[in-house]
Design a protein around this motif. Structure first.
Motif, PDB file in Angstrom:
ATOM      1  N   ASP A   1     -18.847 -12.270   8.950  1.00 35.98           N
ATOM      2  CA  ASP A   1     -20.223 -11.747   8.530  1.00 35.98           C
ATOM      3  C   ASP A   1     -20.414 -11.655   7.151  1.00 35.98           C
ATOM      4  OD1 ASP A   1     -21.025 -11.886  11.365  1.00 35.98           O
ATOM      5  OD2 ASP A   1     -20.149  -9.835  11.551  1.00 35.98           O
ATOM      6  N   ALA A   2     -21.414 -12.373   6.455  1.00 42.12           N
ATOM      7  CA  ALA A   2     -21.433 -12.099   4.909  1.00 42.12           C
ATOM      8  C   ALA A   2     -21.571 -10.761   4.783  1.00 42.12           C
ATOM      9  CB  ALA A   2     -22.455 -12.886   4.482  1.00 42.12           C
ATOM     10  N   GLY A   3     -20.866 -10.190   3.532  1.00 39.54           N
ATOM     11  CA  GLY A   3     -21.077  -8.799   3.128  1.00 39.54           C
ATOM     12  C   GLY A   3     -20.379  -7.753   3.795  1.00 39.54           C
ATOM     13  N   SER A   4     -19.507  -8.230   4.856  1.00 34.54           N
ATOM     14  CA  SER A   4     -18.692  -7.086   5.558  1.00 34.54           C
ATOM     15  C   SER A   4     -17.646  -6.705   4.772  1.00 34.54           C
ATOM     16  CB  SER A   4     -18.352  -7.745   6.919  1.00 34.54           C
ATOM     17  OG  SER A   4     -19.415  -7.941   7.765  1.00 34.54           O
ATOM     18  N   VAL A   5     -17.160  -5.524   5.000  1.00 34.64           N
ATOM     19  CA  VAL A   5     -16.167  -4.762   4.236  1.00 34.64           C
ATOM     20  C   VAL A   5     -15.055  -4.119   4.998  1.00 34.64           C
ATOM     21  CG1 VAL A   5     -15.803  -3.241   2.478  1.00 34.64           C
ATOM     22  CG2 VAL A   5     -17.598  -4.796   2.175  1.00 34.64           C
ATOM     23  N   TYR A   6     -14.016  -4.679   4.821  1.00 35.96           N
ATOM     24  CA  TYR A   6     -12.838  -3.949   5.650  1.00 35.96           C
ATOM     25  C   TYR A   6     -12.324  -2.863   4.868  1.00 35.96           C
ATOM     26  CZ  TYR A   6     -12.933  -8.106   8.615  1.00 35.96           C
ATOM     27  OH  TYR A   6     -13.423  -9.023   9.619  1.00 35.96           O
ATOM     28  N   PRO A   7     -12.291  -1.536   5.243  1.00 39.09           N
ATOM     29  CA  PRO A   7     -11.697  -0.547   4.539  1.00 39.09           C
ATOM     30  C   PRO A   7     -10.234  -0.737   4.644  1.00 39.09           C
ATOM     31  CG  PRO A   7     -12.796   0.193   6.288  1.00 39.09           C
ATOM     32  CD  PRO A   7     -13.196  -1.183   6.481  1.00 39.09           C
ATOM     33  N   VAL A   8      -9.504  -0.458   3.689  1.00 41.53           N
ATOM     34  CA  VAL A   8      -7.975  -0.324   3.531  1.00 41.53           C
ATOM     35  C   VAL A   8      -7.652   1.083   3.431  1.00 41.53           C
ATOM     36  CG1 VAL A   8      -5.827  -0.946   2.600  1.00 41.53           C
ATOM     37  CG2 VAL A   8      -7.593  -2.802   3.063  1.00 41.53           C
ATOM     38  N   ARG A   9      -6.820   1.448   4.259  1.00 40.68           N
ATOM     39  CA  ARG A   9      -6.344   3.016   4.116  1.00 40.68           C
ATOM     40  C   ARG A   9      -4.747   3.064   4.780  1.00 40.68           C
ATOM     41  NH1 ARG A   9     -11.415   3.840   6.711  1.00 40.68           N
ATOM     42  NH2 ARG A   9     -12.984   4.450   5.351  1.00 40.68           N
ATOM     43  N   PHE A  10      -4.054   3.520   3.833  1.00 38.34           N
ATOM     44  CA  PHE A  10      -2.647   3.703   4.136  1.00 38.34           C
ATOM     45  C   PHE A  10      -1.945   4.755   3.302  1.00 38.34           C
ATOM     46  CE2 PHE A  10      -2.350   0.000   1.235  1.00 38.34           C
ATOM     47  CZ  PHE A  10      -1.237   0.718   0.303  1.00 38.34           C
ATOM     48  N   SER A  11      -0.765   5.272   3.859  1.00 32.98           N
ATOM     49  CA  SER A  11      -0.134   6.138   2.948  1.00 32.98           C
ATOM     50  C   SER A  11       1.241   5.701   2.883  1.00 32.98           C
ATOM     51  CB  SER A  11      -0.077   7.532   3.580  1.00 32.98           C
ATOM     52  OG  SER A  11       0.472   7.775   4.738  1.00 32.98           O
ATOM     53  N   LEU A  12       1.880   5.981   1.612  1.00 31.79           N
ATOM     54  CA  LEU A  12       3.547   5.932   1.419  1.00 31.79           C
ATOM     55  C   LEU A  12       4.125   7.304   1.145  1.00 31.79           C
ATOM     56  CD1 LEU A  12       2.852   2.744  -0.824  1.00 31.79           C
ATOM     57  CD2 LEU A  12       4.152   2.796   1.379  1.00 31.79           C
ATOM     58  N   VAL A  13       5.158   7.687   1.832  1.00 27.30           N
ATOM     59  CA  VAL A  13       5.833   8.876   1.464  1.00 27.30           C
ATOM     60  C   VAL A  13       7.447   8.604   1.388  1.00 27.30           C
ATOM     61  CG1 VAL A  13       6.247  11.050   2.242  1.00 27.30           C
ATOM     62  CG2 VAL A  13       4.201  10.271   2.725  1.00 27.30           C
ATOM     63  N   LYS A  14       7.889   8.953   0.206  1.00 29.16           N
ATOM     64  CA  LYS A  14       9.462   8.804  -0.072  1.00 29.16           C
ATOM     65  C   LYS A  14      10.159  10.088   0.317  1.00 29.16           C
ATOM     66  CE  LYS A  14      10.942   6.006  -3.225  1.00 29.16           C
ATOM     67  NZ  LYS A  14      11.254   5.619  -4.645  1.00 29.16           N
ATOM     68  N   THR A  15      11.230   9.983   0.986  1.00 27.26           N
ATOM     69  CA  THR A  15      11.707  11.123   1.437  1.00 27.26           C
ATOM     70  C   THR A  15      12.991  11.545   0.511  1.00 27.26           C
ATOM     71  OG1 THR A  15      13.430   9.976   2.771  1.00 27.26           O
ATOM     72  CG2 THR A  15      11.417  10.561   3.863  1.00 27.26           C
ATOM     73  N   GLU A  16      13.804  12.598   0.679  1.00 28.50           N
ATOM     74  CA  GLU A  16      14.728  13.073  -0.172  1.00 28.50           C
ATOM     75  C   GLU A  16      15.839  12.039  -0.230  1.00 28.50           C
ATOM     76  OE1 GLU A  16      15.947  17.085   0.646  1.00 28.50           O
ATOM     77  OE2 GLU A  16      14.010  17.891   0.139  1.00 28.50           O
ATOM     78  N   SER A  17      16.003  11.381   1.120  1.00 32.51           N
ATOM     79  CA  SER A  17      16.927  10.200   0.989  1.00 32.51           C
ATOM     80  C   SER A  17      16.751   9.034   0.349  1.00 32.51           C
ATOM     81  CB  SER A  17      17.207  10.089   2.419  1.00 32.51           C
ATOM     82  OG  SER A  17      16.307   9.413   2.976  1.00 32.51           O
ATOM     83  N   GLY A  18      15.503   8.799  -0.271  1.00 36.55           N
ATOM     84  CA  GLY A  18      14.977   7.628  -0.649  1.00 36.55           C
ATOM     85  C   GLY A  18      14.358   6.708   0.194  1.00 36.55           C
ATOM     86  N   THR A  19      14.219   7.083   1.522  1.00 38.68           N
ATOM     87  CA  THR A  19      13.468   6.067   2.542  1.00 38.68           C
ATOM     88  C   THR A  19      12.121   6.100   2.277  1.00 38.68           C
ATOM     89  OG1 THR A  19      15.246   6.503   4.294  1.00 38.68           O
ATOM     90  CG2 THR A  19      13.156   5.632   5.037  1.00 38.68           C
ATOM     91  N   VAL A  20      11.283   5.224   2.406  1.00 37.05           N
ATOM     92  CA  VAL A  20       9.778   5.134   2.084  1.00 37.05           C
ATOM     93  C   VAL A  20       9.285   4.737   3.656  1.00 37.05           C
ATOM     94  CG1 VAL A  20       7.844   3.914   1.284  1.00 37.05           C
ATOM     95  CG2 VAL A  20       9.795   4.064  -0.159  1.00 37.05           C
ATOM     96  N   ILE A  21       8.263   5.902   4.057  1.00 38.07           N
ATOM     97  CA  ILE A  21       7.484   5.961   5.079  1.00 38.07           C
ATOM     98  C   ILE A  21       6.224   5.340   4.856  1.00 38.07           C
ATOM     99  CG2 ILE A  21       6.862   7.349   7.315  1.00 38.07           C
ATOM    100  CD1 ILE A  21       8.898   9.261   6.538  1.00 38.07           C
ATOM    101  N   PHE A  22       5.762   4.161   5.418  1.00 36.82           N
ATOM    102  CA  PHE A  22       4.661   3.714   5.426  1.00 36.82           C
ATOM    103  C   PHE A  22       3.626   3.997   6.541  1.00 36.82           C
ATOM    104  CE2 PHE A  22       1.766  -0.070   6.757  1.00 36.82           C
ATOM    105  CZ  PHE A  22       1.172  -0.157   5.649  1.00 36.82           C
ATOM    106  N   THR A  23       2.588   4.144   6.568  1.00 34.80           N
ATOM    107  CA  THR A  23       1.905   4.748   7.646  1.00 34.80           C
ATOM    108  C   THR A  23       0.259   4.092   7.153  1.00 34.80           C
ATOM    109  OG1 THR A  23       2.892   6.782   7.708  1.00 34.80           O
ATOM    110  CG2 THR A  23       0.819   6.451   9.068  1.00 34.80           C
ATOM    111  N   PRO A  24      -0.209   2.912   8.039  1.00 34.53           N
ATOM    112  CA  PRO A  24      -1.308   2.490   8.065  1.00 34.53           C
ATOM    113  C   PRO A  24      -2.374   3.278   8.862  1.00 34.53           C
ATOM    114  CG  PRO A  24      -0.197   1.377   9.515  1.00 34.53           C
ATOM    115  CD  PRO A  24       0.639   2.212   9.118  1.00 34.53           C
ATOM    116  N   SER A  25      -3.508   3.377   8.280  1.00 33.40           N
ATOM    117  CA  SER A  25      -4.765   4.196   9.364  1.00 33.40           C
ATOM    118  C   SER A  25      -4.928   3.479  10.486  1.00 33.40           C
ATOM    119  CB  SER A  25      -5.966   4.237   8.189  1.00 33.40           C
ATOM    120  OG  SER A  25      -6.883   4.563   9.355  1.00 33.40           O
TER     121      SER A  25
END
Length: 238
Positions: free
Chosen positions: A127-151
């Motif tokens: 559909d012309a003009g449709s927009v898909y929002p993009v939402r996610f978060s990135l959190v780096k723990t103390e050990s260096g692991t990155v947690i990725f969480t999409p909406s």
């Protein structure tokens, strides 16, 4: 710890108090456990320069000594930074990193909320003009692991970004580098909206984008360059 320097009694009154007390005052001006929304703006009459809001706390700008001893480590490591439409474009995000310097690699928590079509991939739809929002978060723990969480309401496939996040501890990528890679991955679609195919991702069942081969090659080169540069920067810092 702030140090007393010769001639500091001739500067601002804040420099004439005990260093320990000055440090406490600086720490009190820092946001505590907050979400800081970043914006890119162009001031009237200065359209060629991008300015970023919010600026750093005012005390940071008082004088050179406070600039050097200000506890920016806490500012970047203890807050969540929200990246929205105006800043999530390749040249703008690059300008932000250049303006703030390597210290932005200390950021341990980010949220991305892009709701407009500034990233061309968001406008891809039957559909012309449709927009898909993009939402996610990135959190780096103390050990260096990155947690990725999409909406949960995310429509677009973010598997590549998730994979990059999972590999970040081995590649020593900062969260900023992951955001730069995300933007680089989709920025090549600017002129391909009507000719780019999309389908359902087999892994996440969300909308997957197929780049034309030339743009796919360009995107992969951009991603690898970002990863290489970030690895070298982190190695020098370590």
């Amino acid at each position: 710890m702030a140090n007393t320097t010769p001639g500091q009694d001739e500067g601002p009154g804040l420099l004439r108090i005990a260093p320990e007390l000055r440090n406490e005052i600086c720490e009190l001006t820092m946001p505590k456990a907050t979400t800081i929304q970043l914006r890119a703006v162009k001031k009237p009459g200065d359209a060629s320069t991008v300015h970023f809001q919010p600026t750093l706390p005012p005390l940071y700008y008082v004088c050179r000594q406070l600039h050097q001893e200000y506890p920016l480590f806490d500012y970047y490591t203890k807050n969540t930074f929200l990246f929205t439409d105006s800043i999530m474009k390749a040249p703008v995000l690059e300008a932000f990193v250049t303006a703030r310097g390597e210290i932005v690699s200390l950021i341990n928590s980010v949220k991305v909320n892009v709701t407009k079509s500034d990233l061309s991939v968001l406008a891809i739809s039957s559909d012309a003009g449709s927009v898909y929002p993009v939402r996610f978060s990135l959190v780096k723990t103390e050990s260096g692991t990155v947690i990725f969480t999409p909406s949960r309401d995310s429509i677009l496939c973010l598997c590549e970004t998730k994979q990059l996040a999972e590999q970040s501890s081995q590649r020593r990528l900062s969260l900023i580098a992951i955001l730069q890679a995300f933007v680089a991955e989709y920025a090549v679609l600017d002129t391909q909206l009507t000719r780019t195919d999309h389908y359902q991702c087999a892994d996440c069942s969300r909308t997957k984008i197929t780049l034309p081969q030339a743009d796919r090659d360009k995107g992969e080169m951009q991603l690898e360059l970002l990863r290489s540069l970030d690895r070298m920067a982190r190695a020098r810092g370590g």
